[in-house]
Scaffold this active site. Structure first.
Site, short mmCIF file in Angstrom:
data_model
loop_
_atom_site.label_atom_id
_atom_site.label_comp_id
_atom_site.label_asym_id
_atom_site.label_seq_id
_atom_site.Cartn_x
_atom_site.Cartn_y
_atom_site.Cartn_z
N GLY A 11 -72.03 0.01 119.22
CA GLY A 11 -72.24 1.06 119.94
C GLY A 11 -73.79 1.10 119.94
O GLY A 11 -74.50 0.36 119.38
N PHE A 12 -74.09 2.22 120.57
CA PHE A 12 -75.55 2.52 120.47
C PHE A 12 -76.39 2.88 119.16
O PHE A 12 -77.14 1.90 118.61
CB PHE A 12 -75.89 3.82 121.28
CG PHE A 12 -77.26 4.78 120.95
CD1 PHE A 12 -78.32 4.13 121.17
CD2 PHE A 12 -77.15 6.03 120.70
CE1 PHE A 12 -79.38 4.65 121.12
CE2 PHE A 12 -78.33 6.77 120.52
CZ PHE A 12 -79.53 6.15 120.65
N ASP A 56 -59.61 -2.44 116.05
CA ASP A 56 -59.36 -0.94 116.11
C ASP A 56 -59.38 -0.56 114.61
O ASP A 56 -58.63 -0.70 113.84
CB ASP A 56 -58.52 -0.67 116.81
CG ASP A 56 -58.11 0.83 117.11
OD1 ASP A 56 -58.76 1.74 115.98
OD2 ASP A 56 -57.36 1.43 117.86
N SER A 75 -66.67 5.89 116.63
CA SER A 75 -65.91 7.15 117.30
C SER A 75 -66.83 7.57 118.58
O SER A 75 -67.92 7.23 118.85
CB SER A 75 -66.52 8.53 116.49
OG SER A 75 -66.00 9.53 117.31
N GLY A 102 -60.60 3.94 102.43
CA GLY A 102 -59.61 3.04 101.62
C GLY A 102 -60.14 1.84 101.21
O GLY A 102 -60.20 1.33 100.04
N ALA A 114 -70.97 8.92 109.48
CA ALA A 114 -71.63 9.64 110.51
C ALA A 114 -70.77 10.74 111.12
O ALA A 114 -69.71 10.84 111.77
CB ALA A 114 -71.98 8.41 111.40
N TYR A 145 -63.58 16.23 119.10
CA TYR A 145 -64.50 15.73 118.30
C TYR A 145 -65.03 16.37 117.11
O TYR A 145 -65.12 15.93 116.05
CB TYR A 145 -65.68 15.53 119.44
CG TYR A 145 -66.95 15.05 119.13
CD1 TYR A 145 -66.81 13.38 118.74
CD2 TYR A 145 -68.22 15.52 118.71
CE1 TYR A 145 -68.01 12.85 118.03
CE2 TYR A 145 -69.45 14.87 118.19
CZ TYR A 145 -69.11 13.54 117.99
OH TYR A 145 -70.27 12.98 117.63
N ARG A 186 -74.62 12.10 128.58
CA ARG A 186 -75.49 12.71 127.70
C ARG A 186 -76.63 12.85 128.54
O ARG A 186 -77.07 12.29 129.44
CB ARG A 186 -75.86 12.11 126.27
CG ARG A 186 -74.67 12.07 125.31
CD ARG A 186 -74.79 11.32 124.09
NE ARG A 186 -74.47 10.06 124.10
CZ ARG A 186 -74.20 9.32 122.93
NH1 ARG A 186 -74.52 9.99 121.75
NH2 ARG A 186 -73.61 7.97 122.93
#
Ligand code: NAD
Length: 315
Positions: A11-12, A56, A75, A102, A114, A145, A186
């Site tokens: 991701g970013f 996943d 996420s 875990g 995060a 969220y 965004r």
């Protein structure tokens, strides 16, 4: 050499973190199901110390060998994404955090979560300090969220207190920079492409709501400092320079010499009216504060979008 797992590594923020950790001498494993991330973000990292696993993280996570650090960044993060994927968002915040914790317990790894300024919801305290419990609507559309992140913080503290896992929680405020996805909804990645093509800037409401934008390099530096600290309670990482959404739109138009006009769109439900971090704690315990202001960070981001748009022939 420390061995580090970054969930959401394609991701970013995750891809910037992988890059930073490699530079710090870590061996890095990025795990991502590519729900909102992309291989393009990590293509340039393909070295012998970097490995990508498409997976996943809401499923049981197995990694052979030692793991020293786990940074749990998987996420969906933009409202467009998490409103489209409400169940996945709740699952990755709850089940995904459970699986990642875990693994940290089993490997005796340091775990960093995060989290987000969204845990403060539509805040009644301004600026927001870590001690503020927030004002979140659990059943509104954004609840998927916000509440997933609040649960993930509670689970992280439970693993710390009950299982003795070395955990950290970073509450990240709006971060922008290169590798943001075009059309992720965004403000900055929406406004820049619109301004580039002289199309109307779609601003929510009258633009009087405020945000505090942090450049990605500052955010990554703050996260790394927290990772190697011995502090276990949540820490805000964000730039206290607060701007209205209208000001940021106007700044982008002016910086780019664009002919775009600003168009008011309906305000999304439960949109926070204000957002500004109190970073006293980060200053005190991490010696961290942001260094890049919008006059420096925005041009870099604009340049990146300009080249991406040219590459993709959208522009
Ligand atoms: P992003 O969408 O670019 O990155 C999230 C990554 O997680 C994506 O690559 C996505 O494919 C991956 N992912 C989602 N569900 C997954 C699953 N079940 N299994 C494996 N991978 C999965 O968003 P981002 O802005 O980089 O955000 C990264 C993290 O930082 C998120 O946890 C977000 O909540 C948090 N955060 C970001 C900001 C910000 O301003 N960017 C602010 C606060 C918090």
């Amino acid at each position: 050499m420390p061995r580090t797992l970054v969930t959401g590594g394609a991701g970013f923020l995750g891809s910037h973190l992988c890059e930073y950790l490699l530079k710090q001498g870590h061996e890095v494993i990025a795990m991502d199901n590519l729900a909102t991330g992309s291989i393009e973000n990590i293509e340039h990292l393909q070295t012998e110390n970097f490995k990508f696993i498409k997976y996943d993280v809401t499923e049981y996570i197995y990694i052979a060998g030692a793991v020293d650090y786990i940074l749990h960044f998987a996420s969906p993060a933009s409202p467009i994404d998490y409103l489209k994927m409400p169940i996945q968002t709740l699952k990755v915040g709850s089940l995904g955090t459970h699986k990642a914790l875990g693994l940290a317990k089993e490997k005796k790894a340091t775990f960093l979560l995060a989290s987000t300024s969204e845990v403060y919801g539509d805040p009644q305290i301004h600026p927001q300090k870590e001690s503020y419990w927030g004002n979140v609507n659990p059943v509104g559309p954004r609840g998927v969220y916000d509440e997933a992140k609040r649960f993930s913080e509670a689970l992280t503290m439970a693993y710390h207190r009950y299982h003795g896992v070395d955990t950290k929680i970073v509450r990240i405020f709006n971060t922008y920079g290169t590798r943001m996805r075009l059309g992720d909804g965004r403000a900055i990645p929406t406004f820049i492409p619109q301004a580039l093509s002289n199309k109307p800037i779609s601003m929510f409401g009258d633009g009087s709501q405020t945000r505090s934008f942090t450049y990605v390099d500052d955010t990554v530096e703050g996260i790394y400092r927290l990772l190697i600290s011995d502090y276990h309670e949540p820490v805000n990482i964000g730039n206290p320079h607060e701007m209205t959404i209208r000001q940021i739109a106007e700044k982008i138009i002016q910086m780019m010499g664009s002919k775009s006009i600003i168009k008011e769109e309906p305000l999304p439900e439960d949109d926070p009216k204000v957002r500004q971090p109190d970073i006293t704690l980060a200053r005190e315990i991490l010696g961290w504060e942001p260094k890049v202001d919008v006059d420096e960070g925005l041009p870099k981001t604009i340049e990146w979008f300009r080249s991406k748009l040219k590459e993709n022939a959208f522009f």
